[in-house]
Write an enzyme that holds these catalytic residues in place. Structure first.
Site, short mmCIF file in Angstrom:
data_model
loop_
_atom_site.label_atom_id
_atom_site.label_comp_id
_atom_site.label_asym_id
_atom_site.label_seq_id
_atom_site.Cartn_x
_atom_site.Cartn_y
_atom_site.Cartn_z
N TYR A 141 0.80 -1.27 -0.05
CA TYR A 141 -0.02 -0.12 -0.04
C TYR A 141 0.77 1.20 0.13
CZ TYR A 141 -4.58 -1.83 1.13
OH TYR A 141 -5.89 -2.43 0.84
N LYS A 186 2.90 -15.32 2.45
CA LYS A 186 3.07 -16.09 1.22
C LYS A 186 4.53 -16.40 1.11
CE LYS A 186 1.54 -17.62 -2.80
NZ LYS A 186 0.77 -18.81 -3.03
N ASP A 219 -3.23 -18.20 0.58
CA ASP A 219 -4.14 -18.93 -0.17
C ASP A 219 -5.02 -19.94 0.41
OD1 ASP A 219 -1.64 -20.34 -0.31
OD2 ASP A 219 -1.87 -20.58 -2.47
N ASP A 243 -6.46 -6.78 4.53
CA ASP A 243 -7.66 -6.23 3.60
C ASP A 243 -8.40 -7.39 2.90
OD1 ASP A 243 -9.16 -3.94 2.45
OD2 ASP A 243 -8.23 -4.31 0.52
N ASP A 247 -12.57 -8.89 4.40
CA ASP A 247 -13.76 -8.86 3.55
C ASP A 247 -14.35 -10.14 3.67
OD1 ASP A 247 -13.77 -6.10 2.93
OD2 ASP A 247 -14.42 -6.20 0.97
C1 IPM Z 1 -10.43 -0.68 4.21
C2 IPM Z 1 -10.59 -0.32 2.80
C3 IPM Z 1 -9.50 0.69 2.34
C4 IPM Z 1 -8.09 -0.46 2.52
C5 IPM Z 1 -9.55 1.46 1.20
C6 IPM Z 1 -10.80 2.23 1.12
C7 IPM Z 1 -8.38 2.35 0.95
O1 IPM Z 1 -10.69 -1.23 1.90
O2 IPM Z 1 -10.32 0.06 4.89
O3 IPM Z 1 -10.21 -2.17 4.25
O4 IPM Z 1 -7.78 -0.76 1.58
O5 IPM Z 1 -7.48 -0.34 3.57
MN MN Z 2 -11.00 -3.03 2.54
#
Ligand code: IPM
Ligand code: MN
Length: 352
Positions: A141, A186, A219, A243, A247
Site C-alpha cells: 500500500y 506467502k 491462499d 484487507d 472482507d
Molecule cells: C479498508 C478499505 C481501504 C483499504 C481502502 C478504502 C483504501 O478497503 O479499510 O479495508 O484498502 O485499507
Molecule cells: Mn478493505
C-alpha cells in the site's frame, strides 16, 4: 469524563451511518455522566471537492489533538477516474500513516440471529470468534509506485521493526483471548513474507512463549477461513492480505455491515471505522446498516477512552437488537427491513 472526538463522515453512506451513531454515543454519555464533544472534519472525496486534497491539514491537525477519531467511509464514482491525480482513498491511507496507526483490529463473531444471512452453513459458524490484526501502515500500500505507458510497479517493503510491533500487538491480544495466533503470509513466494515469518517466529518464541503460533499461506488461509473458521483465534497478517481476508471474514458474520474496526498505534488515540466502504449504490437512501459503525464506536470507548463498561453496553445493545431481528436490508428478508435511523434507535432503546 470529557472526551474530544473528531468525526470524519466522508463520502457515500458515511454521513448517514455517522449521523446514526452519534446519538448512540450521546445516549451512553448521558447514562454514564460523560461529555463527548464531536468535531466534524472533511476527508476523502468531500475533502477533494472542498479543499482540493483528500486529507486537509486542518483534518490531520484536529485528529492529532483528538482523544479518538470516528470515521464513516471514503470514495465514490465521482472521484474514481483512473487518471485522477488525487483519490479519496489517499486521504484514508494518509491519516492512518500520519497518526502511526499500524495495527488494525477487525473482530468477527457471527451473531446467532444473523447466521441465516451468511452464505456459510450455520453449523460451521457456531462458536466462531476471530480477531484479525492487519498491519496498516506498510507493505505494498505504501511502497513506491511507478507507471509508464507500458508497465506499472508497486513496491512491497517491510522492515523488521514494522513486523515486530504489529506482531507484539497481536501477541498481547492473543494472550487476552484464547492464546492462539495464526500468522498469514506467502513465504513460499515473497521475500517480505519470509522476513515476516522469521520475525514473527522469533518475537513469539522470545516474548510470548505461552501463545501457540501457527503459520499459514494466504491462499490456503482464504479457504480455511470458510471451511473451518472455528479453528482460529487471532490472525496477524500484512496490509493487503489483511484487507482481503477481512472482507472474506465478514461473510461469516452475514454482512459486511456488521464488521467494526479499530486502528491503533503506540498511544491511546485511534481511528474507529466500519470495514465496509462508502456503498455509493445505496448512498442517500437512508437504508445502510449502521451496526458496524456503532460497534466501531464501542471499540473507540474501549480502546481510546478506557470505558469498558460503556463499550460492552453498546455491544450488548446491538446484540439485543439483532436478537429482536431489527435488520437493515443487507440482513432482512424481503419487505422486513428497517432503515438506518430505526436500527440505531433500536440500539439506543436497548442500552442498559
Ligand atoms: C479498508 C478499505 C481501504 C483499504 C481502502 C478504502 C483504501 O478497503 O479499510 O479495508 O484498502 O485499507
Ligand atoms: Mn478493505
Amino acid at each position: 469524563m470529557h472526551a474530544n472526538i473528531v468525526v470524519l463522515p466522508g463520502d457515500g453512506i458515511g454521513p448517514e451511518i455517522i449521523a446514526a451513531t452519534l446519538p448512540v454515543l450521546e445516549a451512553v454519555a448521558a447514562r454514564h455522566g460523560h461529555t463527548f464533544e464531536f468535531e466534524e472534519h472533511d476527508i476523502g472525496g468531500i475533502a477533494i471537492d472542498r479543499h482540493g486534497v483528500p486529507l486537509p491539514d486542518t483534518t490531520l491537525e484536529a485528529a492529532r489533538k483528538a482523544d479518538a477519531i470516528l470515521l464513516g467511509a471514503v470514495g465514490g464514482p465521482k472521484w474514481s477516474d483512473p487518471n485522477a491525480k488525487v483519490r479519496p482513498e489517499q486521504g484514508l491511507l494518509a491519516i492512518r500513516k500520519g497518526l502511526g496507526l499500524f495495527a488494525n483490529l477487525r473482530p468477527t463473531k457471527p451473531h446467532p440471529a444473523a447466521l441465516g444471512a451468511s452464505p456459510i452453513k450455520p453449523h460451521l459458524l457456531e462458536g466462531v470468534d476471530i480477531l484479525v490484526v492487519r498491519e496498516l501502515t506498510g507493505g505494498i500500500y505504501f511502497g513506491d509506485k511507478t507507471r509508464s505507458a507500458t508497465d506499472a510497479t508497486d513496491l512491497c517493503r517491510y522492515t523488521v521493526a514494522e513486523i515486530e510491533r504489529v506482531v507484539r500487538s497481536a501477541g498481547r491480544l492473543a494472550r487476552q483471548r484464547r492464546g492462539h495466533l495464526t500468522s498469514v503470509d506467502k513465504a513460499n513466494v515473497l521475500e517480505t513474507s519470509r522476513l515476516w515469518r522469521d520475525v514473527t517466529s522469533r518475537v513469539m518464541r522470545e516474548e510470548f512463549p505461552d501463545v501457540a503460533v501457527e503459520h499459514q499461506l494466504v491462499d490456503s488461509m482464504a479457504m480455511h477461513l470458510l471451511s473451518k473458521p472455528r479453528a482460529y483465534d487471532v490472525i496477524v497478517t500484512e496490509n493487503m492480505f489483511g484487507d482481503i481476508l477481512t472482507d472474506e471474514a465478514s461473510m461469516l458474520a452475514g454482512s459486511l455491515g456488521l464488521l467494526a474496526s479499530a486502528s491503533l498505534g503506540d498511544g491511546k488515540v485511534g481511528i474507529y471505522e466500519p470495514i465496509h466502504g462508502s456503498a455509493p449504490d445505496i448512498a442517500g437512501k437512508g437504508i445502510a446498516n449502521p451496526y458496524a459503525t456503532i460497534l466501531s464506536a464501542a471499540l473507540l470507548l474501549r480502546h481510546s477512552l478506557g470505558l469498558e463498561a460503556e463499550a460492552a453496553s453498546i455491544e450488548a445493545a446491538v446484540s439485543a437488537a439483532l436478537d429482536a431481528k431489527v435488520f437493515t436490508a443487507d440482513l432482512a428478508p424481503a419487505g422486513q427491513a428497517v432503515n438506518t435511523t430505526q436500527a440505531a434507535q433500536a440500539v439506543i432503546e436497548r442500552l442498559a
